[in-house]
Write a protein that holds these residues in place. Structure first.
Motif, PDB file in Angstrom:
ATOM      1  N   SER A 175       0.819  -1.212   0.000  1.00 12.98           N
ATOM      2  CA  SER A 175       0.000   0.000   0.000  1.00 12.98           C
ATOM      3  C   SER A 175       0.853   1.262   0.000  1.00 12.98           C
ATOM      4  N   ALA A 176       1.968   1.233   0.728  1.00 14.32           N
ATOM      5  CA  ALA A 176       2.852   2.402   0.769  1.00 14.32           C
ATOM      6  C   ALA A 176       3.394   2.719  -0.616  1.00 14.32           C
ATOM      7  N   VAL A 177       3.786   1.687  -1.361  1.00 15.29           N
ATOM      8  CA  VAL A 177       4.311   1.888  -2.711  1.00 15.29           C
ATOM      9  C   VAL A 177       3.222   2.420  -3.636  1.00 15.29           C
ATOM     10  N   VAL A 178       2.022   1.832  -3.577  1.00 21.22           N
ATOM     11  CA  VAL A 178       0.920   2.262  -4.450  1.00 21.22           C
ATOM     12  C   VAL A 178       0.518   3.704  -4.141  1.00 21.22           C
ATOM     13  N   ILE A 179       0.407   4.034  -2.852  1.00 21.28           N
ATOM     14  CA  ILE A 179       0.007   5.392  -2.478  1.00 21.28           C
ATOM     15  C   ILE A 179       1.092   6.401  -2.840  1.00 21.28           C
ATOM     16  N   ALA A 180       2.359   6.037  -2.662  1.00 22.23           N
ATOM     17  CA  ALA A 180       3.449   6.940  -3.030  1.00 22.23           C
ATOM     18  C   ALA A 180       3.427   7.231  -4.528  1.00 22.23           C
ATOM     19  N   ALA A 181       3.193   6.195  -5.342  1.00 23.45           N
ATOM     20  CA  ALA A 181       3.113   6.392  -6.791  1.00 23.45           C
ATOM     21  C   ALA A 181       1.904   7.252  -7.151  1.00 23.45           C
ATOM     22  N   ALA A 182       0.782   7.054  -6.448  1.00 24.94           N
ATOM     23  CA  ALA A 182      -0.412   7.859  -6.702  1.00 24.94           C
ATOM     24  C   ALA A 182      -0.165   9.323  -6.349  1.00 24.94           C
ATOM     25  N   VAL A 349      -6.546  -5.720  10.658  1.00 24.88           N
ATOM     26  CA  VAL A 349      -5.395  -4.844  10.418  1.00 24.88           C
ATOM     27  C   VAL A 349      -4.798  -5.130   9.040  1.00 24.88           C
ATOM     28  N   VAL A 350      -4.633  -6.410   8.724  1.00 22.79           N
ATOM     29  CA  VAL A 350      -4.097  -6.800   7.420  1.00 22.79           C
ATOM     30  C   VAL A 350      -4.991  -6.278   6.299  1.00 22.79           C
ATOM     31  N   LEU A 351      -6.303  -6.439   6.471  1.00 23.97           N
ATOM     32  CA  LEU A 351      -7.259  -5.957   5.462  1.00 23.97           C
ATOM     33  C   LEU A 351      -7.174  -4.446   5.308  1.00 23.97           C
ATOM     34  N   SER A 352      -7.084  -3.730   6.419  1.00 24.83           N
ATOM     35  CA  SER A 352      -7.013  -2.261   6.364  1.00 24.83           C
ATOM     36  C   SER A 352      -5.764  -1.801   5.632  1.00 24.83           C
ATOM     37  N   PHE A 353      -4.632  -2.438   5.923  1.00 23.19           N
ATOM     38  CA  PHE A 353      -3.397  -2.084   5.231  1.00 23.19           C
ATOM     39  C   PHE A 353      -3.502  -2.371   3.738  1.00 23.19           C
ATOM     40  N   VAL A 365      -3.915  11.832   2.212  1.00 25.96           N
ATOM     41  CA  VAL A 365      -2.710  12.261   1.508  1.00 25.96           C
ATOM     42  C   VAL A 365      -3.028  13.266   0.402  1.00 25.96           C
ATOM     43  N   TYR A 366      -4.130  13.060  -0.318  1.00 27.26           N
ATOM     44  CA  TYR A 366      -4.474  14.000  -1.386  1.00 27.26           C
ATOM     45  C   TYR A 366      -4.811  15.380  -0.817  1.00 27.26           C
ATOM     46  N   ARG A 367      -5.566  15.390   0.272  1.00 26.91           N
ATOM     47  CA  ARG A 367      -5.926  16.689   0.856  1.00 26.91           C
ATOM     48  C   ARG A 367      -4.694  17.389   1.414  1.00 26.91           C
TER      49      ARG A 367
END
Length: 391
Positions: A175-182, A349-353, A365-367
């Motif tokens: 998720s960190a990689v996907v969000i960073a790319a987004a 927790v796993v699902l949320s991540f 992050v967008y805001r």
């Protein structure tokens, strides 16, 4: 909202919106009219940002949409909303843009049907639970799921420390990689940092987030859940969720520090930092999410966008369940039920991540980036005016 209100001045020519979905074209149409009228220029950060633009290109619409905190004060003030022929509904139009941004900036852009909406939440929960239970059974067997010895139990009685870290860091890292790319894609789309990045812009953005500055609407609080009555309820509940989540993060960090820095294994004393911060944070999340769910149920459907409403409910219900299972894990740690309750919490927790990039979580992050960009625009504008005065 009079239908015979005077027409505003002619709007500027629209920017390049040909490659964008229809929600962008509609938002651009409404923003053009707002920029010509400017009646709402003192309400929030959106309208000064409008005035700094004469046309709206692709990134401008995304920037303004994510700068909007959905206070809905502009809808109550607008003389061109329905039944006027202009049919302005800025809160709904910008929410529709945000929903599209949440989809188009992440990878993959088209999430498999099995993992969309409430079906996705259910499917993800089943998969996460099966994985967690299977790993625990491989380590301690079926009988080990019900711990019978007395005293507070440790999560490592079910799954070892190293395996637990692997279970958590795999979805977190993805998720960190996907969000960073987004975030990178969003930042490029809105035009990056005008005049260069500054620490001042970041510091102010952090302060605005911590104080919920843009959840105050036009100074009278948000027109939410009702479009005609401002209320501080939404801001206060948001604060409970944000600070509750922050305390839970402190709890997890403190536990990791105690374990790896001082070789102190869980379970921890009731008066320890992990337990106190986790308990207070969990209660804050439970109360805050429950309150926001009630507000969401009462919110006006006129200014709401259905697709985002589903994301809102999913995000709040997920956080609520996460907090409740975390608190329940603490309360039953002296009982045989601890094993089952802990595995349910670990699966949540796993699902949320794992689902964070595809949930309402990304609005954080967008805001934040939108507020940083807005601060940079203000600084650049002030510097340009100073330079002109001294020239």
């Amino acid at each position: 909202m009079s239908s015979d209100a005077p027409a505003p001045p002619a709007a500027p020519a629209p920017g390049n919106r040909t490659s964008l979905p229809l929600v962008f074209a509609e938002a651009g149409r409404q923003l053009d009219i707002c920029n010509a009228c400017r009646y709402c220029e003192g309400l929030c950060a959106v309208f000064p940002a409008l005035e700094r633009r004469s046309v709206f290109e692709n990134g401008d619409i995304s920037q303004i949409a994510n700068l909007c905190h959905d206070c809905r004060a502009c809808f109550d003030a607008c003389m061109y909303s329905e039944p006027h022929e202009f049919q302005l509904n800025i809160p709904k139009a910008l929410t529709a843009v945000r929903a599209e941004d949440y989809r188009r900036y992440v990878w993959p852009r088209r999430v498999p049907r099995l993992f969309r909406g409430w079906t996705g939440v259910f499917s993800g929960a089943v998969i996460a639970s099966l994985v967690v239970v299977a790993i625990s059974v491989l380590q301690v067997g079926w009988s080990g799921l019900l711990i019978e010895n007395s005293g507070p139990h440790s999560p490592y009685d079910l799954i070892s420390s190293n395996v637990t870290l692997l279970i958590l860091f795999a979805p977190f890292g993805y998720s960190a990689v996907v969000i960073a790319a987004a975030c990178r894609a969003y930042w490029r789309e809105v035009g990056g940092a005008p005049g260069g990045m500054t620490g001042r812009a970041i510091r102010h953005a952090v302060w605005y987030a911590l104080t919920m500055r843009y959840l105050r609407g036009g100074g009278e609080e948000c027109y939410y859940p009702e479009d005609e009555k401002p209320s501080a309820g939404r801001r206060h509940l948001h604060a409970m969720v944000m600070y509750g989540f922050g305390l839970c993060t402190v709890s997890t960090t403190a536990a990791a520090f105690m374990q790896h820095g001082f070789a102190l294994e869980p379970p921890y004393d009731p008066l320890s930092v992990p337990v106190i911060t986790g308990t207070v944070g969990g209660i804050g999340l439970v109360v805050g999410c429950a309150g926001l769910l009630l507000l969401k149920a009462k919110a006006s459907k006129v200014t709401s966008f259905a697709q985002m409403t589903v994301k809102d409910y999913g995000f709040l219900v997920g956080l609520e369940f996460l907090a409740l299972t975390g608190l329940l894990t603490l309360f039953v740690r002296h009982t045989p039920a601890f094993g089952i309750v802990y595995l349910v919490h670990l699966a949540s927790v796993v699902l949320s991540f794992g689902m964070a990039p595809y949930s309402k979580f990304v609005h954080l992050v967008y805001r934040f980036l939108a507020v940083v960009r807005d601060n940079l625009e203000r600084e650049h504008e002030a510097a340009t005016k100073d330079a002109e005065r001294t020239a």
